[in-house]
Design a protein around this motif. Structure first.
Motif, PDB file in Angstrom:
ATOM      1  N   GLN A  20       0.948  -1.132  -0.017  1.00  0.00           N
ATOM      2  CA  GLN A  20      -0.434   0.381  -0.302  1.00  0.00           C
ATOM      3  C   GLN A  20       0.988   1.311   0.014  1.00  0.00           C
ATOM      4  OE1 GLN A  20      -3.162   0.159  -0.393  1.00  0.00           O
ATOM      5  NE2 GLN A  20      -3.624  -2.411  -0.346  1.00  0.00           N
ATOM      6  N   ALA A  21       1.764   1.122  -0.473  1.00  0.00           N
ATOM      7  CA  ALA A  21       3.306   2.203  -0.701  1.00  0.00           C
ATOM      8  C   ALA A  21       2.335   3.712  -1.121  1.00  0.00           C
ATOM      9  CB  ALA A  21       4.042   1.787  -1.412  1.00  0.00           C
ATOM     10  N   GLU A  22       2.884   4.073  -0.856  1.00  0.00           N
ATOM     11  CA  GLU A  22       2.457   5.947  -2.385  1.00  0.00           C
ATOM     12  C   GLU A  22       2.945   6.018  -3.262  1.00  0.00           C
ATOM     13  OE1 GLU A  22       2.812   9.324   0.380  1.00  0.00           O
ATOM     14  OE2 GLU A  22       1.756   8.602   1.998  1.00  0.00           O
ATOM     15  N   PRO A  23       2.659   6.792  -3.633  1.00  0.00           N
ATOM     16  CA  PRO A  23       3.568   7.092  -5.307  1.00  0.00           C
ATOM     17  C   PRO A  23       4.653   7.722  -4.885  1.00  0.00           C
ATOM     18  CG  PRO A  23       1.347   7.684  -5.709  1.00  0.00           C
ATOM     19  CD  PRO A  23       1.161   7.270  -4.062  1.00  0.00           C
ATOM     20  N   SER A  24       6.136   7.530  -6.038  1.00  0.00           N
ATOM     21  CA  SER A  24       6.882   8.161  -5.929  1.00  0.00           C
ATOM     22  C   SER A  24       7.234   9.540  -6.283  1.00  0.00           C
ATOM     23  CB  SER A  24       7.511   7.311  -6.931  1.00  0.00           C
ATOM     24  OG  SER A  24       7.521   7.806  -7.158  1.00  0.00           O
ATOM     25  N   LEU A  25       8.171  10.387  -4.747  1.00  0.00           N
ATOM     26  CA  LEU A  25       8.134  12.100  -5.334  1.00  0.00           C
ATOM     27  C   LEU A  25       7.973  12.194  -6.444  1.00  0.00           C
ATOM     28  CD1 LEU A  25      10.701  12.290  -1.895  1.00  0.00           C
ATOM     29  CD2 LEU A  25       7.874  12.540  -2.166  1.00  0.00           C
ATOM     30  N   VAL A  26       8.437  11.224  -7.250  1.00  0.00           N
ATOM     31  CA  VAL A  26       9.074  11.983  -8.955  1.00  0.00           C
ATOM     32  C   VAL A  26       7.256  11.800  -9.286  1.00  0.00           C
ATOM     33  CG1 VAL A  26       9.317  11.460 -10.906  1.00  0.00           C
ATOM     34  CG2 VAL A  26      11.535  11.107  -9.400  1.00  0.00           C
ATOM     35  N   GLU A  27       6.629  10.369  -9.407  1.00  0.00           N
ATOM     36  CA  GLU A  27       5.094  10.419  -9.899  1.00  0.00           C
ATOM     37  C   GLU A  27       4.416  11.848  -9.961  1.00  0.00           C
ATOM     38  OE1 GLU A  27       3.919   6.597  -8.914  1.00  0.00           O
ATOM     39  OE2 GLU A  27       4.709   5.959 -10.547  1.00  0.00           O
ATOM     40  N   GLN A  28       4.238  11.802  -8.098  1.00  0.00           N
ATOM     41  CA  GLN A  28       3.435  12.784  -7.217  1.00  0.00           C
ATOM     42  C   GLN A  28       3.609  15.178  -7.641  1.00  0.00           C
ATOM     43  OE1 GLN A  28       4.306  13.055  -3.011  1.00  0.00           O
ATOM     44  NE2 GLN A  28       3.430  11.228  -2.812  1.00  0.00           N
ATOM     45  N   HIS A  29       5.459  14.646  -8.205  1.00  0.00           N
ATOM     46  CA  HIS A  29       5.773  15.840  -8.731  1.00  0.00           C
ATOM     47  C   HIS A  29       5.542  16.001  -9.757  1.00  0.00           C
ATOM     48  CE1 HIS A  29       8.621  19.315 -10.450  1.00  0.00           C
ATOM     49  NE2 HIS A  29       8.079  19.411  -8.924  1.00  0.00           N
ATOM     50  N   ALA A  30       4.829  15.125 -10.590  1.00  0.00           N
ATOM     51  CA  ALA A  30       5.130  15.200 -12.351  1.00  0.00           C
ATOM     52  C   ALA A  30       3.242  15.490 -12.372  1.00  0.00           C
ATOM     53  CB  ALA A  30       4.926  14.120 -12.604  1.00  0.00           C
ATOM     54  N   ALA A  31       2.541  14.783 -11.645  1.00  0.00           N
ATOM     55  CA  ALA A  31       1.298  14.809 -11.318  1.00  0.00           C
ATOM     56  C   ALA A  31       0.525  16.334 -10.350  1.00  0.00           C
ATOM     57  CB  ALA A  31       0.145  14.113  -9.931  1.00  0.00           C
ATOM     58  N   ARG A  32       1.285  16.943  -9.506  1.00  0.00           N
ATOM     59  CA  ARG A  32       1.291  18.160  -9.501  1.00  0.00           C
ATOM     60  C   ARG A  32       1.544  19.305 -10.383  1.00  0.00           C
ATOM     61  NH1 ARG A  32       4.365  17.087  -4.176  1.00  0.00           N
ATOM     62  NH2 ARG A  32       5.950  18.145  -4.960  1.00  0.00           N
ATOM     63  N   LYS A  33       2.816  19.480 -11.336  1.00  0.00           N
ATOM     64  CA  LYS A  33       3.506  19.619 -12.229  1.00  0.00           C
ATOM     65  C   LYS A  33       2.162  19.675 -13.813  1.00  0.00           C
ATOM     66  CE  LYS A  33       7.049  18.358 -14.094  1.00  0.00           C
ATOM     67  NZ  LYS A  33       8.458  18.178 -14.309  1.00  0.00           N
ATOM     68  N   LYS A  34       1.038  18.826 -13.983  1.00  0.00           N
ATOM     69  CA  LYS A  34       0.818  18.543 -14.507  1.00  0.00           C
ATOM     70  C   LYS A  34      -0.961  19.457 -13.853  1.00  0.00           C
ATOM     71  CE  LYS A  34      -1.638  14.859 -17.274  1.00  0.00           C
ATOM     72  NZ  LYS A  34      -2.254  13.152 -16.795  1.00  0.00           N
ATOM     73  N   ARG A  35      -1.260  19.576 -13.227  1.00  0.00           N
ATOM     74  CA  ARG A  35      -1.651  20.420 -12.556  1.00  0.00           C
ATOM     75  C   ARG A  35      -2.164  21.785 -12.599  1.00  0.00           C
ATOM     76  NH1 ARG A  35      -3.444  17.036  -7.207  1.00  0.00           N
ATOM     77  NH2 ARG A  35      -1.377  18.285  -6.270  1.00  0.00           N
ATOM     78  N   TYR A  36      -0.367  21.629 -12.409  1.00  0.00           N
ATOM     79  CA  TYR A  36      -0.798  23.223 -12.101  1.00  0.00           C
ATOM     80  C   TYR A  36      -0.562  23.781 -13.695  1.00  0.00           C
ATOM     81  CZ  TYR A  36       1.955  27.847 -11.725  1.00  0.00           C
ATOM     82  OH  TYR A  36       3.065  29.391 -12.193  1.00  0.00           O
ATOM     83  N   VAL A  37      -0.180  23.102 -14.539  1.00  0.00           N
ATOM     84  CA  VAL A  37      -0.481  23.949 -16.366  1.00  0.00           C
ATOM     85  C   VAL A  37      -1.970  23.485 -16.517  1.00  0.00           C
ATOM     86  CG1 VAL A  37      -0.080  23.325 -18.224  1.00  0.00           C
ATOM     87  CG2 VAL A  37       2.079  22.799 -16.693  1.00  0.00           C
ATOM     88  N   LEU A  38      -2.060  23.246 -15.914  1.00  0.00           N
ATOM     89  CA  LEU A  38      -3.848  22.787 -16.741  1.00  0.00           C
ATOM     90  C   LEU A  38      -4.911  24.077 -16.219  1.00  0.00           C
ATOM     91  CD1 LEU A  38      -5.915  20.732 -18.072  1.00  0.00           C
ATOM     92  CD2 LEU A  38      -6.339  20.151 -16.054  1.00  0.00           C
ATOM     93  N   THR A  39      -4.337  24.543 -14.653  1.00  0.00           N
ATOM     94  CA  THR A  39      -5.354  25.588 -14.214  1.00  0.00           C
ATOM     95  C   THR A  39      -4.247  26.585 -15.109  1.00  0.00           C
ATOM     96  OG1 THR A  39      -4.920  24.419 -11.952  1.00  0.00           O
ATOM     97  CG2 THR A  39      -5.473  26.694 -11.205  1.00  0.00           C
ATOM     98  N   MET A  40      -2.828  27.029 -15.019  1.00  0.00           N
ATOM     99  CA  MET A  40      -2.644  28.335 -15.262  1.00  0.00           C
ATOM    100  C   MET A  40      -3.670  28.414 -17.001  1.00  0.00           C
ATOM    101  SD  MET A  40      -1.487  29.778 -13.504  1.00  0.00           S
ATOM    102  CE  MET A  40      -0.630  30.788 -13.967  1.00  0.00           C
ATOM    103  N   ALA A  41      -3.941  26.688 -17.373  1.00  0.00           N
ATOM    104  CA  ALA A  41      -4.227  27.404 -18.744  1.00  0.00           C
ATOM    105  C   ALA A  41      -5.500  27.660 -18.669  1.00  0.00           C
ATOM    106  CB  ALA A  41      -4.095  25.790 -19.676  1.00  0.00           C
ATOM    107  N   VAL A  42      -6.736  27.219 -17.687  1.00  0.00           N
ATOM    108  CA  VAL A  42      -7.298  28.129 -17.708  1.00  0.00           C
ATOM    109  C   VAL A  42      -7.486  29.147 -17.291  1.00  0.00           C
ATOM    110  CG1 VAL A  42     -10.112  27.328 -16.195  1.00  0.00           C
ATOM    111  CG2 VAL A  42      -8.292  25.630 -17.244  1.00  0.00           C
ATOM    112  N   ARG A  43      -6.837  29.815 -16.885  1.00  0.00           N
ATOM    113  CA  ARG A  43      -6.215  31.035 -16.213  1.00  0.00           C
ATOM    114  C   ARG A  43      -6.188  31.845 -17.148  1.00  0.00           C
ATOM    115  NH1 ARG A  43      -2.046  34.826 -15.456  1.00  0.00           N
ATOM    116  NH2 ARG A  43      -2.986  36.576 -14.132  1.00  0.00           N
ATOM    117  N   GLY A  44      -5.344  31.349 -18.359  1.00  0.00           N
ATOM    118  CA  GLY A  44      -5.396  32.239 -19.839  1.00  0.00           C
ATOM    119  C   GLY A  44      -6.666  31.934 -20.573  1.00  0.00           C
TER     120      GLY A  44
END
Length: 119
Positions: A20-44
């Motif tokens: 039941q291990a959590e996703p790796s830090l790299v996977e978490q960072h990639a998901a957060r970057k994806k959310r950030y880019v998507l939110t900023m695209a909606v802002r634009g």
């Protein structure tokens, strides 16, 4: 051929998840970057729509406010880690009062001197 003697070609590229291990830090960072880019695209898009609807004031204000608030929301979401999983810990829970078994009343023998002995 035994399973321990499988060739490297036959093995899976990704390991099988057995914990039941959590996703790796790299996977978490990639998901957060994806959310950030998507939110900023909606802002634009909302800022462009605010400029397009400049003659409809109420619509322009809605898109402008959305374009102003979304960067803050994007940063907060990008810095937030996923919630920790709730572990099912086995803790002592006292029984409910309606589930407590009571011992039947017993007669007590009294010895001289007033000492009570449970019998």
């Amino acid at each position: 051929m035994a399973s321990s003697q499988q060739s490297a070609r036959a093995r899976r590229a990704e390991p099988v998840l057995i914990t039941q291990a959590e996703p790796s830090l790299v996977e978490q960072h990639a998901a957060r970057k994806k959310r950030y880019v998507l939110t900023m695209a909606v802002r634009g898009i909302s800022l462009v729509l605010a400029a397009v609807f400049y003659q409809t004031v109420w619509l322009m204000i809605i898109f402008a406010v959305l374009g102003t608030i979304l960067p803050w929301i994007a940063v907060v979401m990008a810095n937030d880690r996923p919630p920790k999983k709730k572990l099912d810990t086995h803790r002592y829970v006292p029984p409910r009062p309606d589930r407590i078994l009571e011992a039947p009343p017993r007669e007590r023998r009294v010895i001289e001197g007033g000492r009570v002995i449970d019998g």
